[in-house]
Write a protein that holds these residues in place. Structure first.
Motif, PDB file in Angstrom:
ATOM      1  N   TRP A   1      47.571  16.972 -15.993  1.00  0.00           N
ATOM      2  CA  TRP A   1      46.830  17.219 -17.239  1.00  0.00           C
ATOM      3  C   TRP A   1      47.686  17.107 -18.491  1.00  0.00           C
ATOM      4  O   TRP A   1      47.161  16.855 -19.589  1.00  0.00           O
ATOM      5  N   GLY A   2      48.988  17.271 -18.351  1.00  0.00           N
ATOM      6  CA  GLY A   2      49.854  17.067 -19.514  1.00  0.00           C
ATOM      7  C   GLY A   2      49.780  15.630 -19.991  1.00  0.00           C
ATOM      8  O   GLY A   2      49.613  15.347 -21.185  1.00  0.00           O
ATOM      9  N   ARG A   3      49.879  14.688 -19.048  1.00  0.00           N
ATOM     10  CA  ARG A   3      49.830  13.269 -19.408  1.00  0.00           C
ATOM     11  C   ARG A   3      48.438  12.894 -19.915  1.00  0.00           C
ATOM     12  O   ARG A   3      48.293  12.084 -20.821  1.00  0.00           O
ATOM     13  N   LEU A   4      47.405  13.475 -19.292  1.00  0.00           N
ATOM     14  CA  LEU A   4      46.040  13.156 -19.730  1.00  0.00           C
ATOM     15  C   LEU A   4      45.827  13.575 -21.185  1.00  0.00           C
ATOM     16  O   LEU A   4      45.252  12.827 -21.975  1.00  0.00           O
ATOM     17  N   VAL A   5      46.297  14.762 -21.537  1.00  0.00           N
ATOM     18  CA  VAL A   5      46.132  15.229 -22.918  1.00  0.00           C
ATOM     19  C   VAL A   5      47.017  14.396 -23.854  1.00  0.00           C
ATOM     20  O   VAL A   5      46.622  14.082 -24.975  1.00  0.00           O
ATOM     21  N   ALA A   6      48.195  13.999 -23.357  1.00  0.00           N
ATOM     22  CA  ALA A   6      49.101  13.178 -24.184  1.00  0.00           C
ATOM     23  C   ALA A   6      48.437  11.860 -24.577  1.00  0.00           C
ATOM     24  O   ALA A   6      48.737  11.285 -25.622  1.00  0.00           O
TER      25      ALA A   6
ATOM     26  N   ARG B   1      26.617  24.532 -14.622  1.00  0.00           N
ATOM     27  CA  ARG B   1      26.163  24.435 -16.010  1.00  0.00           C
ATOM     28  C   ARG B   1      26.923  25.429 -16.898  1.00  0.00           C
ATOM     29  O   ARG B   1      27.222  26.549 -16.468  1.00  0.00           O
ATOM     30  N   ILE B   2      27.200  24.982 -18.087  1.00  0.00           N
ATOM     31  CA  ILE B   2      27.838  25.856 -19.087  1.00  0.00           C
ATOM     32  C   ILE B   2      26.698  26.374 -19.949  1.00  0.00           C
ATOM     33  O   ILE B   2      26.218  25.690 -20.863  1.00  0.00           O
ATOM     34  N   GLU B   3      26.214  27.599 -19.611  1.00  0.00           N
ATOM     35  CA  GLU B   3      24.967  28.046 -20.263  1.00  0.00           C
ATOM     36  C   GLU B   3      24.893  29.547 -20.480  1.00  0.00           C
ATOM     37  O   GLU B   3      23.907  30.059 -20.974  1.00  0.00           O
ATOM     38  N   THR B   4      25.975  30.271 -20.077  1.00  0.00           N
ATOM     39  CA  THR B   4      25.929  31.725 -20.215  1.00  0.00           C
ATOM     40  C   THR B   4      26.805  32.175 -21.382  1.00  0.00           C
ATOM     41  O   THR B   4      28.029  32.081 -21.314  1.00  0.00           O
ATOM     42  N   ALA B   5      26.198  32.630 -22.445  1.00  0.00           N
ATOM     43  CA  ALA B   5      26.958  33.081 -23.613  1.00  0.00           C
ATOM     44  C   ALA B   5      27.673  34.395 -23.289  1.00  0.00           C
ATOM     45  O   ALA B   5      27.211  35.145 -22.418  1.00  0.00           O
ATOM     46  N   PRO B   6      28.784  34.699 -23.973  1.00  0.00           N
ATOM     47  CA  PRO B   6      29.423  33.871 -24.994  1.00  0.00           C
ATOM     48  C   PRO B   6      30.175  32.682 -24.374  1.00  0.00           C
ATOM     49  O   PRO B   6      30.442  32.670 -23.177  1.00  0.00           O
ATOM     50  N   TYR B   7      30.502  31.760 -25.240  1.00  0.00           N
ATOM     51  CA  TYR B   7      31.224  30.549 -24.808  1.00  0.00           C
ATOM     52  C   TYR B   7      32.690  30.653 -25.232  1.00  0.00           C
ATOM     53  O   TYR B   7      33.005  31.324 -26.218  1.00  0.00           O
ATOM     54  N   TYR B   8      33.527  29.977 -24.456  1.00  0.00           N
ATOM     55  CA  TYR B   8      34.971  30.114 -24.678  1.00  0.00           C
ATOM     56  C   TYR B   8      35.658  28.758 -24.673  1.00  0.00           C
ATOM     57  O   TYR B   8      35.171  27.799 -24.058  1.00  0.00           O
ATOM     58  N   ALA B   9      36.842  28.732 -25.316  1.00  0.00           N
ATOM     59  CA  ALA B   9      37.670  27.515 -25.238  1.00  0.00           C
ATOM     60  C   ALA B   9      39.139  27.869 -25.393  1.00  0.00           C
ATOM     61  O   ALA B   9      39.492  28.830 -26.097  1.00  0.00           O
ATOM     62  N   TYR B  10      39.956  27.091 -24.694  1.00  0.00           N
ATOM     63  CA  TYR B  10      41.408  27.138 -24.915  1.00  0.00           C
ATOM     64  C   TYR B  10      41.821  25.784 -25.496  1.00  0.00           C
ATOM     65  O   TYR B  10      41.540  24.743 -24.881  1.00  0.00           O
ATOM     66  N   PRO B  11      42.524  25.763 -26.623  1.00  0.00           N
ATOM     67  CA  PRO B  11      43.097  24.499 -27.103  1.00  0.00           C
ATOM     68  C   PRO B  11      44.361  24.202 -26.305  1.00  0.00           C
ATOM     69  O   PRO B  11      45.161  25.110 -26.057  1.00  0.00           O
ATOM     70  N   VAL B  12      44.535  22.956 -25.862  1.00  0.00           N
ATOM     71  CA  VAL B  12      45.725  22.638 -25.051  1.00  0.00           C
ATOM     72  C   VAL B  12      46.446  21.390 -25.568  1.00  0.00           C
ATOM     73  O   VAL B  12      45.824  20.472 -26.110  1.00  0.00           O
ATOM     74  N   ARG B  13      47.741  21.388 -25.344  1.00  0.00           N
ATOM     75  CA  ARG B  13      48.590  20.243 -25.683  1.00  0.00           C
ATOM     76  C   ARG B  13      49.455  19.909 -24.461  1.00  0.00           C
ATOM     77  O   ARG B  13      49.580  20.717 -23.548  1.00  0.00           O
ATOM     78  N   PRO B  14      50.086  18.724 -24.476  1.00  0.00           N
ATOM     79  CA  PRO B  14      50.986  18.403 -23.365  1.00  0.00           C
ATOM     80  C   PRO B  14      52.208  19.318 -23.406  1.00  0.00           C
ATOM     81  O   PRO B  14      52.851  19.442 -24.447  1.00  0.00           O
ATOM     82  N   GLY B  15      52.482  19.969 -22.308  1.00  0.00           N
ATOM     83  CA  GLY B  15      53.668  20.824 -22.198  1.00  0.00           C
ATOM     84  C   GLY B  15      54.632  20.150 -21.228  1.00  0.00           C
ATOM     85  O   GLY B  15      54.367  20.073 -20.035  1.00  0.00           O
ATOM     86  N   ILE B  16      55.745  19.659 -21.760  1.00  0.00           N
ATOM     87  CA  ILE B  16      56.686  18.922 -20.895  1.00  0.00           C
ATOM     88  C   ILE B  16      57.600  19.896 -20.184  1.00  0.00           C
ATOM     89  O   ILE B  16      58.194  20.787 -20.805  1.00  0.00           O
ATOM     90  N   THR B  17      57.688  19.738 -18.886  1.00  0.00           N
ATOM     91  CA  THR B  17      58.539  20.620 -18.093  1.00  0.00           C
ATOM     92  C   THR B  17      59.911  19.978 -17.909  1.00  0.00           C
ATOM     93  O   THR B  17      60.922  20.567 -18.252  1.00  0.00           O
ATOM     94  N   PHE B  18      59.933  18.767 -17.310  1.00  0.00           N
ATOM     95  CA  PHE B  18      61.204  18.046 -17.261  1.00  0.00           C
ATOM     96  C   PHE B  18      60.985  16.559 -17.034  1.00  0.00           C
ATOM     97  O   PHE B  18      59.969  16.141 -16.503  1.00  0.00           O
ATOM     98  N   THR B  19      61.978  15.773 -17.485  1.00  0.00           N
ATOM     99  CA  THR B  19      61.898  14.311 -17.390  1.00  0.00           C
ATOM    100  C   THR B  19      62.520  13.833 -16.081  1.00  0.00           C
ATOM    101  O   THR B  19      63.309  14.553 -15.457  1.00  0.00           O
ATOM    102  N   TYR B  20      62.168  12.596 -15.702  1.00  0.00           N
ATOM    103  CA  TYR B  20      62.625  12.082 -14.396  1.00  0.00           C
ATOM    104  C   TYR B  20      63.709  11.008 -14.494  1.00  0.00           C
ATOM    105  O   TYR B  20      64.254  10.604 -13.471  1.00  0.00           O
ATOM    106  N   LEU B  21      63.969  10.485 -15.679  1.00  0.00           N
ATOM    107  CA  LEU B  21      65.052   9.497 -15.787  1.00  0.00           C
ATOM    108  C   LEU B  21      66.340  10.153 -15.278  1.00  0.00           C
ATOM    109  O   LEU B  21      66.643  11.281 -15.660  1.00  0.00           O
TER     110      LEU B  21
END
Ligand SMILES: Cc1cc2nc3c(=O)[nH]c(=O)nc-3n(C[C@H](O)[C@H](O)[C@H](O)COP(=O)(O)OP(=O)(O)OC[C@H]3O[C@@H](n4cnc5c(N)ncnc54)[C@H](O)[C@@H]3O)c2cc1C
Length: 465
Positions: free
Chosen positions: A292-297, A382-402
């Motif tokens: 999901w980090g790469r997907l958000v990136a 289904r997303i239909e039961t109030a209240p509704y929620y969200a988390y904003p997310v960004r790519p969080g890099i853990t470590f590189t492979y080079l």
């Protein structure tokens, strides 16, 4: 204070798991060892501070592991996540050695505990450190010091003198002073380049400005770059890394594990345009969290939002940051600065596509969508039961492979394919030898412990000859 004018048998650059395993193994083999850790004593241990577990093969259940994890199964898990992008001989060697490491670490003072109920269901395959990565590190430092390993903090390796594959000395910056430190052998165990935004930008462009670094700001790849420039063979794709979705409100560096979101499968994920972009229920979470980090990136502005409703709020591990809450989807969109009509439509379309099923987040259940792209293959409700929620997310890099290329002895290989005379590597800095892409939880510590132990043993042997 260590005597930086003396010539050591083994100089270890770094102060995390890989470095300490190398230092202990070398000292136990009779070598004089100096560890140069760039961080202060309080922040010692790089990304290892944040870890919780290690993946090792084992033939039977133990006090803390719920069942066997045969070498062959470990290898097939590795093949699946890397899609075959691995050095098979080296990977098999690592897996075989991981069996011994499982027992070797407790001999160095590390304690395990059974896995707690949580997000990744690793109770059979992964050993959890009692007290987490910091406790693990404290035990390793104590053991290293009791075997005579000398440790210098705030000591950054900034240059290397290497002549035709032969390490001669390292320049170590400490405070205002620079020291030329000589040693018979060198072990590079000082991480990848994930904290070096300028380097990341060479491959990711301006998008890298929106990446968050989950761990230490110190892993800037200084030694990795020097080694490659001085003739060590590199391996791995520089864009490949371990990256997960973390809370967009997390700090730029060192946010650690409590900023990671594991709620994707319970809702939907939309981008800045309030559009879904990937199957949130493709496979069980332990096999998918690291994509999901790469997907958000790849999304505009590198931002996305996990959206769910009150019916699932208590079904996953809470994180440091509370979800953003609103009584209606439109109000939620307003709080996220998304287009309310667009989010409303995305959720209405998704709800209309949900087919009835029996929800079970521990298996690939039959709750799925039909006639919508991308599909949600499992856990679709289904997303239909109030209240509704969200988390904003960004790519969080853990470590590189080079990585620096190594052989089974953790010895670096030079451009011409010949083994370096006296240089070894362990941990993130050589992870790309086994991890060409993808990740299975706990492998970062396997790579560090296994190759750290080998590097220390081989460096000590090399220093004696
Ligand atoms: C939040 C988080 C959670 C994680 N959880 C897990 C987990 O549970 N299990 C798992 O297997 N993996 C996990 N990982 C990955 C794991 O942390 C790494 O794979 C592992 O710690 C790497 O060990 P290492 O010794 O190679 O590097 P590190 O532990 O990062 O150590 C590198 C060291 O090198 C030092 N250094 C850097 N440059 C220099 C220099 N020029 N001179 C001197 N010193 C230098 C740094 O200060 C640091 O001490 C996690 C990572 C993060 C960020």
């Amino acid at each position: 204070m260590a005597d930086l004018t003396k010539k050591y048998d083994v100089l270890v650059a770094g102060g995390g798991n890989a470095a300490l395993c190398a230092a202990i193994a070398a000292a136990r083999a009779g070598a004089s060892v100096l560890v140069c850790e760039m961080a202060t004593k309080f922040y010692r241990g790089g990304n290892t501070r944040h870890t919780r577990n290690i993946r090792c093969a084992h033939d039977a259940a133990t006090d803390t592991l719920s069942g066997p994890y045969p070498e062959e199964e470990f290898f097939s898990d590795l093949l699946a996540v890397t899609q075959g992008n691995t050095d098979e001989a080296l990977a098999r060697h690592m897996i075989a050695e991981s069996k011994e490491v499982l027992e070797w670490l407790p001999e160095q003072g590390v304690r395990y505990q059974p896995s707690l109920g949580g997000t990744l269901s690793l109770g059979r395959t992964n050993s959890f450190f009692l007290g987490g990565g910091r406790s693990m590190l404290n035990a390793l430092y104590l053991t290293a010091e009791s075997h005579g390993v000398e440790i210098e903090y705030e000591a950054e390796v900034v240059d290397l003198d290497i002549d035709s594959g032969m390490f001669l000395s390292a320049t170590v910056q400490q405070g205002g002073a620079r020291h030329v430190v000589r040693a018979a052998t060198f072990v590079a165990a000082c991480g990848g380049f994930e904290s070096n935004l300028e380097w990341l930008k060479q491959y990711w462009g301006a998008a890298a400005d929106n990446f968050l670094i989950r761990g230490t700001p110190n892993n800037r790849g200084t030694v990795l770059k020097l080694l490659i420039e001085r003739g060590v063979q590199e391996i791995g794709d520089p864009t490949q890394c371990h990256a997960v979705a973390i809370d967009a409100r997390a700090p730029k560096y060192d946010g650690g594990i409590i900023t990671r979101h594991d709620s994707v499968i319970f809702g939907i994920v939309v981008n800045r345009d309030a559009q879904r972009f990937y199957d949130e229920g493709e496979d069980i979470w332990p096999k998918r969290y690291a994509i999901w980090g790469r997907l958000v990136a790849a999304q505009p502005d590198q931002i996305a939002y996990i959206v769910f409703d009150a019916s699932v709020l208590r079904m996953f591990m809470p994180t440091l940051y509370p979800p953003i809450e609103a009584p209606t989807i439109r109000e939620l969109a307003g709080k996220l600065t998304l287009d309310p009509a667009a989010l409303d439509k995305t959720i209405a379309d998704f709800n209309a596509a949900v087919r009835p099923g029996t929800f079970d987040d521990t298996i690939l259940d039959d709750c799925r969508t039909e006639g919508i792209a991308p599909a949600k293959s499992h856990w679709a409700r289904r997303i239909e039961t109030a209240p509704y929620y969200a988390y904003p997310v960004r790519p969080g890099i853990t470590f590189t492979y080079l990585a620096t290329r190594v052989n089974k002895d953790a010895r670096m290989l030079m451009h011409d394919g010949k083994p370096a005379a006296n240089m070894f590597a362990a941990g993130e800095i050589m992870a790309g030898n086994v991890l060409g892409r993808g990740y299975a939880a706990g492998m970062g510590m396997t790579i560090g412990s296994v190759f750290g132990r080998i590097a220390g043993r081989e460096a000590a042997k090399n220093a004696r000859n």
